[in-house]
Design a protein around this motif. Structure first.
Motif, PDB file in Angstrom:
ATOM      1  N   GLN A 143       0.859  -1.174   0.000  1.00  0.00           N
ATOM      2  CA  GLN A 143       0.000   0.000   0.000  1.00  0.00           C
ATOM      3  C   GLN A 143       0.898   1.227   0.000  1.00  0.00           C
ATOM      4  O   GLN A 143       1.672   1.437   0.947  1.00  0.00           O
ATOM      5  CB  GLN A 143      -0.899   0.012   1.227  1.00  0.00           C
ATOM      6  CG  GLN A 143      -1.906   1.150   1.215  1.00  0.00           C
ATOM      7  CD  GLN A 143      -2.767   1.151   2.453  1.00  0.00           C
ATOM      8  OE1 GLN A 143      -2.380   1.689   3.489  1.00  0.00           O
ATOM      9  NE2 GLN A 143      -3.935   0.532   2.343  1.00  0.00           N
ATOM     10  N   GLY A 151      -7.760   2.438  -2.964  1.00  0.00           N
ATOM     11  CA  GLY A 151      -6.697   1.466  -3.179  1.00  0.00           C
ATOM     12  C   GLY A 151      -6.712   0.845  -4.561  1.00  0.00           C
ATOM     13  O   GLY A 151      -5.753   0.173  -4.946  1.00  0.00           O
ATOM     14  N   GLY A 195      -9.953  -2.522  -2.314  1.00  0.00           N
ATOM     15  CA  GLY A 195      -9.075  -1.393  -2.023  1.00  0.00           C
ATOM     16  C   GLY A 195      -9.711  -0.337  -1.154  1.00  0.00           C
ATOM     17  O   GLY A 195      -9.396   0.841  -1.284  1.00  0.00           O
ATOM     18  N   ARG A 255     -10.694   0.640   3.008  1.00  0.00           N
ATOM     19  CA  ARG A 255     -10.579   0.287   4.419  1.00  0.00           C
ATOM     20  C   ARG A 255     -11.940   0.220   5.091  1.00  0.00           C
ATOM     21  O   ARG A 255     -12.049  -0.085   6.279  1.00  0.00           O
ATOM     22  CB  ARG A 255      -9.700   1.312   5.148  1.00  0.00           C
ATOM     23  CG  ARG A 255      -8.291   1.462   4.590  1.00  0.00           C
ATOM     24  CD  ARG A 255      -7.473   2.401   5.487  1.00  0.00           C
ATOM     25  NE  ARG A 255      -6.217   2.757   4.881  1.00  0.00           N
ATOM     26  CZ  ARG A 255      -5.979   3.893   4.224  1.00  0.00           C
ATOM     27  NH1 ARG A 255      -6.960   4.780   4.100  1.00  0.00           N
ATOM     28  NH2 ARG A 255      -4.807   4.159   3.704  1.00  0.00           N
ATOM     29  N   ASP A 283      -7.302  -6.212  -0.205  1.00  0.00           N
ATOM     30  CA  ASP A 283      -6.393  -5.087  -0.038  1.00  0.00           C
ATOM     31  C   ASP A 283      -4.968  -5.608  -0.098  1.00  0.00           C
ATOM     32  O   ASP A 283      -4.681  -6.712   0.368  1.00  0.00           O
ATOM     33  CB  ASP A 283      -6.631  -4.363   1.285  1.00  0.00           C
ATOM     34  CG  ASP A 283      -6.072  -2.943   1.267  1.00  0.00           C
ATOM     35  OD1 ASP A 283      -6.864  -2.000   1.111  1.00  0.00           O
ATOM     36  OD2 ASP A 283      -4.851  -2.791   1.394  1.00  0.00           O
TER      37      ASP A 283
END
Length: 582
Positions: free
Chosen positions: A156, A215, A279, A281, A303
């Motif tokens: 990330q 993401g 992607g 949270r 992720d």
């Protein structure tokens, strides 16, 4: 391989050479007052955007990183210069933007002596960055620079801090091998994306919803996400940070998830039997108002970083690159998989409802003489080409731009928004970096006057550097969201004046290369937007000031925004202007 030894006068020259070889062309910042970084920047023929405010410099570098996918680089001094970057670093970390801060620092021979601007900068930075490095020996310059960019771009993405102490300004740096140009390791799958648990929920779902977060930015170049949604028959949603990842003209796209979901979208997703979070949270705003999420409705999360996977919700979790994971799933799903026709029909009806509601809202607002925020967005849709990039803020009125389809990104368009941190002024400054990352595309900033105040110090910077940006500034008198909360708490707006009533005015001094206009009639909107667009494309900064009513808020804020108390008796008198007719 024959090793060739390269000698640099100091660490800054080594850093500039590495940036040049990486293909970095532009830096942002305000260097230390010894100016030792400038000869190195000049020798490497790098462009340095000299800012007046270090915070704006980090925002610009973050905007550049989000738009380009390549690291943004910021150069600053030490002590308070470093602490001035903290808000921008927090935003970059939350936005998963690859960012490298190159900072000056107290020399090893002076630490602990009460040196000028001495600060334990590594300790200050460490909680906010992926990694903080202090280079204390010339032999560590080359590997540390390489490691910094590797860490910033791998997994990330995020910010990395590199400190170049003053004693390295006086020491030669030797490189006895080629530079290693690490490009990141985002494509590596850490866990099997086609494991049985993930495949079972995919195969068993009849009403899937795919939520795309930030993401997934730069992971959908071949429209892989849309193709995957078509294969499984999913409704397509985006988080705020995920806008720009998808083609919002796609027949399955139904707007934003969570707090920013239009009513029709919110009703649709409540009946999903599976949520695939790609992607994201799944921050509070992304999951807002979604009953059953993660309890009766499983959430399949993907992720690249396990820290990005939420344990608040039940369902399979995959640690892996978004694009590689979807390709693996497509290869494992059965060829005869047929999307549920009834669910596809509901998705179609939802989209039709959203576009009908937009038309009816604009027709209703058109009967008033007031300029409404929705009408400003509609004018942008008409005037500014589809390949535009809309850079947003997150204030009371500018949140209209989060409401689909009042604002949308088609196949060629883009969007840059603040992260869940919603740092005030991020978008107004980040737009400069966005424009430099996309020099052939029009960049439009949509911001309230409170956020706009944060970039004023560097408007002259943009004009001097010919970074053409069109600013659409909504004037409600200050911090409208905070003002809206006063009535809920029974507080006196005269004692807590978050807004100052009055007509929109420029409030900006004459700056060469900057043009501005105040719009008072809605019939003039498109004409002035076109003028601003043309100015921006020629490298000018254009400010379009528009007065708006405090109660002109997007529907999803009606229950949250309060009762909009009067400001003061004198303010009530001044409010009887052209923006309050009808």
């Amino acid at each position: 391989m024959n090793a060739v030894t390269t000698r640099y006068p100091n660490a800054w020259h080594a850093a500039a050479d590495y940036l040049r070889l990486r293909g970095t062309t532009v830096l942002f910042g305000l260097p230390s007052d010894d100016l030792e970084a400038l000869p190195a920047v000049e020798a490497a023929r790098l462009r340095l955007i000299l800012c007046r405010d270090q915070r704006n410099a980090v925002f610009m570098a973050t905007g550049y990183a989000l738009q380009s996918g390549s690291p943004g680089v910021c150069v600053v001094g030490k002590g308070p210069a470093v602490t001035n970057t903290l808000t921008g670093v927090l935003e970059a970390r939350s936005s998963a933007a690859p960012l490298v801060i190159l900072a000056a620092g107290t020399g090893g021979d002076r630490r602990g002596s009460g040196a000028f601007q001495e600060l334990d900068q590594v300790a200050v930075m460490t909680p906010l960055v992926k990694r903080a490095y202090r280079i204390d020996h010339p032999d560590r310059v080359v590997p540390t620079l390489e490691k910094a960019f590797l860490v910033a771009t791998s997994g990330q993405p995020g910010p990395v801090y590199v400190e170049i102490p003053d004693h390295l300004l006086r020491e030669e740096v030797t490189r006895d091998r080629p530079w290693s140009l690490h490009t990141g390791v985002t494509g590596t799958l850490v866990s099997d994306p086609a494991d049985q648990a993930a495949l079972e929920v995919l195969r068993g779902s009849r009403r899937p919803t795919l939520v795309v977060g930030g993401g997934a930015r730069h992971r959908n170049g071949d429209h892989l996400i849309e193709r995957f949604a078509e294969r499984i028959g999913a409704a397509l949603l985006s988080t705020a940070s995920g806008r720009g990842c998808l083609d919002e003209t796609h027949e399955s796209f139904c707007g934003l998830a969570g707090l920013y979901a239009p009513p029709a979208t919110a009703e649709l997703v409540k009946t999903s039997d599976l949520v695939i979070a790609l992607g994201s949270r799944l921050e509070e705003t992304a999951a807002f108002g979604w009953p059953g999420l993660g309890t009766t409705i499983p959430v399949l999360q993907v992720d690249v970083d396990p820290l990005g996977l939420s344990t608040e919700y039940w369902g399979p979790k995959v640690v892996g690159d978004a694009a590689a994971t979807l390709r693996a799933w497509l290869g494992r799903l059965p060829e005869g998989l047929v999307p549920h026709r009834g669910w596809l029909d509901e998705i179609r009806v939802c989209r039709e409802t959203l576009h009908r509601d937009r038309r009816e809202t604009l027709e209703r607002l058109g009967k008033s003489d007031d300029i409404h925020v929705a009408e400003v967005l509609a004018a942008i849709e008409v005037v500014v080409p589809p390949h535009r990039i809309l850079v947003q803020e997150n204030g009371l009125q500018d949140m209209w731009s989060y409401l689909y389809p009042f604002s949308s990104c088609d196949r060629g368009g883009g969007s840059i928004v603040p992260s869940e941190q919603t740092s005030l002024g991020f978008g107004t400054a980040a737009a400069a970096g966005v424009r430099l990352a996309a020099p052939d595309r029009p960049v439009v900033v949509f911001a309230g006057d409170g956020a706009f105040e944060m970039v004023r110090a560097d408007l002259a910077t943009l004009a001097r550097e010919r970074i053409g940006v069109l600013y659409v500034v909504l004037h409600n008198g200050g911090y409208g969201w905070l003002h809206s909360q006063l009535g809920r708490l029974g507080l006196d707006p005269g004692r807590f004046p978050f807004v100052t009533a009055g007509e929109a005015e420029t409030g900006t001094s004459v700056i060469p290369g900057l043009e501005q206009v105040v719009v008072t009639e809605k019939d003039d909107l498109e004409r002035h937007l076109d003028r601003g667009l043309r100015a921006g494309l020629t490298g000018k900064v254009f400010l379009l000031h528009i007065g708006v009513r405090l109660d002109d808020v997007p529907p999803f804020l009606d229950a949250l925004a309060g009762d909009f108390p009067e400001t003061s008796p004198s303010a009530r008198e001044s409010e009887a202007g052209p923006h309050d007719r009808g």
